[in-house]
Design an enzyme around this catalytic site. Structure first.
Site, PDB file in Angstrom:
ATOM      1  N   PHE A 401       3.478   8.145   0.720  1.00  0.00           N
ATOM      2  CA  PHE A 401       2.991   8.260   2.101  1.00  0.00           C
ATOM      3  C   PHE A 401       3.212   6.965   2.905  1.00  0.00           C
ATOM      4  CE2 PHE A 401      -0.274  10.078  -0.910  1.00  0.00           C
ATOM      5  CZ  PHE A 401       0.426  11.266  -1.129  1.00  0.00           C
ATOM      6  N   CYS A 402       4.268   6.223   2.568  1.00  0.00           N
ATOM      7  CA  CYS A 402       4.564   4.957   3.274  1.00  0.00           C
ATOM      8  C   CYS A 402       3.400   3.992   3.162  1.00  0.00           C
ATOM      9  CB  CYS A 402       4.877   5.184   4.749  1.00  0.00           C
ATOM     10  SG  CYS A 402       6.338   6.152   5.021  1.00  0.00           S
ATOM     11  N   ASN A 403       2.622   4.100   2.108  1.00  0.00           N
ATOM     12  CA  ASN A 403       1.466   3.214   1.928  1.00  0.00           C
ATOM     13  C   ASN A 403       1.544   2.622   0.513  1.00  0.00           C
ATOM     14  OD1 ASN A 403      -1.127   2.095   1.526  1.00  0.00           O
ATOM     15  ND2 ASN A 403      -2.002   3.469   3.047  1.00  0.00           N
TER      16      ASN A 403
END
Ligand SMILES: Cc1ncc(COP(=O)(O)O)c(C=O)c1O
Length: 479
Positions: A401-403
């Site tokens: 999640f791009c995290n």
């Protein structure tokens, strides 16, 4: 169909009688039946609101009608068609301002292509110096992490504050301690998400005042927070607030905003100018140009003037549905979902779910990251889970999640584990990195996420729990 079964009805009735908060949001059931009817018509269970919100059918209709009946010209002139466009740009700006209770004397609304573009605007324009600091929490989205490259290029020191492994929260003492250490007389920027798009953790908004007291500027990433939580800028005063409209109300895509305190605008230094951002430029002289005042100086080129009315309509839709009602509804649903996920067990008593993040609704939003586990405690392959969910028309999300920060802590991935993915000059994809780490350590840096939003209802969360229950006593090896 599940929702007609006696078991579903019993669960629904029990939930309604236990949750008066949810029962009080029945107006949204009506909206779901009218404005989001395509979900049920297509038999879809949508559980990726943190990925993208859904638009109401009436939003699109109203926008379409307006486009059909009006004539819009480029807003950069004074013709009647130009003035029509300009008036919609300003009406959208006023609507955003009002929604966030951002006083015109205090905040400027800069339209951007989305939250990432808003963050880039901050990163590239912030006056970094060799004695500056960029302080950020581990659980930021990559578009906040990316600012560190501007900071580093400007000579600033970058420091990350870790989340803890149990709930992916921050230790408030560590935050307090670091906030007390800005470089005095320099530019210090503190970046954190109001809500993590991975774990759903909501950090205290009180940090903003605390940071200000010590001389920090604050970028509060509100992209995952604003769709289901009230952000009231008459109460909290972050310097920069990036957000994306499609996350809030589904349509239009490709538009967002940077809400920026006026006092900060004069501090920012734009690294270039463009059509629309200047009052005057000359091709002679040494770089002669004058930046336009206010938001104009930060809005490159021609605004998405046909999309602007859709922003106004979207804000109105969200206002009518009621952000507090939406909050109340998704909190009740997420609370039920967490309870169910925590209680799912295999016949041998082993838990079927491991939550990454808080497993109750204290200071968290309706975004839940997790693994589904087999009776031996091994996690099922998340991609396989996504495709099996898809077969049941359930849209959930898998990946990181791009995290990366939350993911690394959740899955106990160390710096040494990650180092294998950053061996120069080879470039490694997320999938290759996952394979490398998986082979070397047996860890799986990959997660499943479900998230709720405006149009979520009990049937959505119930159907997900039924899907998860389907794996009772199933060995990961046979999936
Ligand atoms: C917390 C957070 N910040 C920033 C972004 C970037 O938003 P966009 O891709 O719309 O620019 C996202 C998108 O998922 C997000 O969840």
């Amino acid at each position: 169909m599940t929702t007609e079964s006696p078991r579903y009805r019993a669960a629904h009735d029990a939930f309604l009688s236990a949750s008066s908060a949810y029962a009080a949001t029945s107006a949204i059931d009506e909206l779901r039946a009218t404005d989001y009817a395509r979900l049920d018509r297509n038999g879809l269970v949508y559980l990726d609101y943190t990925g993208a919100g859904l638009y109401a059918e009436s939003q699109v209709r109203r926008h379409h009608e307006l486009l059909e009946e009006s004539v819009f010209g480029n807003p950069h002139s004074k013709s009647p068609t130009s003035l029509t466009s300009a008036s919609h740009v300003e009406a959208a700006r006023a609507a955003v301002r009002e929604f966030f209770r951002a006083s015109p004397g205090e905040y400027e609304i800069v339209f951007t292509a989305g939250a990432s573009a808003a963050l880039k605007l901050v990163g590239e324009s912030y006056p970094w110096a060799s004695d500056s600091r960029y302080l950020l929490t581990y659980d930021n989205h990559n578009s906040v992490n990316g600012i560190r490259e501007f900071a580093r290029a400007g000579g600033a020191k970058v420091k990350y504050l870790p989340v803890d492994a149990s709930e992916l929260r921050m230790d408030p003492d560590i935050v307090r301690e670091e906030l007390a250490k800005p470089v005095s007389g320099s530019n210090n920027l503190f970046g954190y998400p109001a809500q993590s798009n991975f774990s759903g953790v909501q950090h205290p908004l009180e940090w903003i005042d605390e940071a200000h007291e010590h001389g920090w500027d604050v970028v509060l990433d509100a992209a995952a927070f604003t769709p289901t939580n009230r952000l009231d800028l008459s109460v909290v005063k972050p310097d920069f607030v990036p957000l994306s409209f499609y996350k809030m109300f589904g349509y239009p895509t490709g538009m967002g905003a940077l809400l920026v305190r006026r006092t900060m605008l004069s501090k920012l230094v734009r690294p270039w100018f463009a059509g629309g951002t200047i009052t005057l430029a000359s091709v002679q002289g040494e770089g002669w140009h004058h930046l336009a005042p206010g938001a104009t100086g930060f809005e490159d080129g021609t605004a998405d003037f046909l999309g602007m009315p859709a922003v106004e309509i979207g804000i109105e839709h969200l206002t009518n549905a009621g952000i507090d009602t939406i909050h109340q509804r998704v909190s009740a649903l997420a609370g039920w979902l967490l309870e169910q996920m925590n209680s799912l067990q295999h016949s041998n008593g082993a838990p079927m779910v491991r939550i990454f993040g808080p497993n109750n609704m204290v200071a968290r939003g309706a975004t839940i990251a997790f693994h589904l586990l087999d009776p031996s405690g091994a996690a099922y392959d998340v991609h396989k889970m996504e495709s099996l969910a898809g077969e049941q028309r359930i849209s959930l999300r898998t990946g990181c999640f791009c995290n990366p920060g939350d993911g690394e802590v959740a899955h106990r991935i160390t710096a040494a584990d990650m180092a294998a993915c950053f061996v120069e000059p080879a470039s490694t994809t997320f999938q290759e990195c996952q394979d490398l780490i998986g082979t070397a350590t047996g860890k799986m840096p990959n997660t499943i996420r479900v998230s709720l939003g405006l149009a979520s209802n009990f049937a959505d969360v119930y159907q997900f729990v039924e899907f998860a229950e389907g794996f009772r006593d199933v060995d990961a090896g046979v999936i």
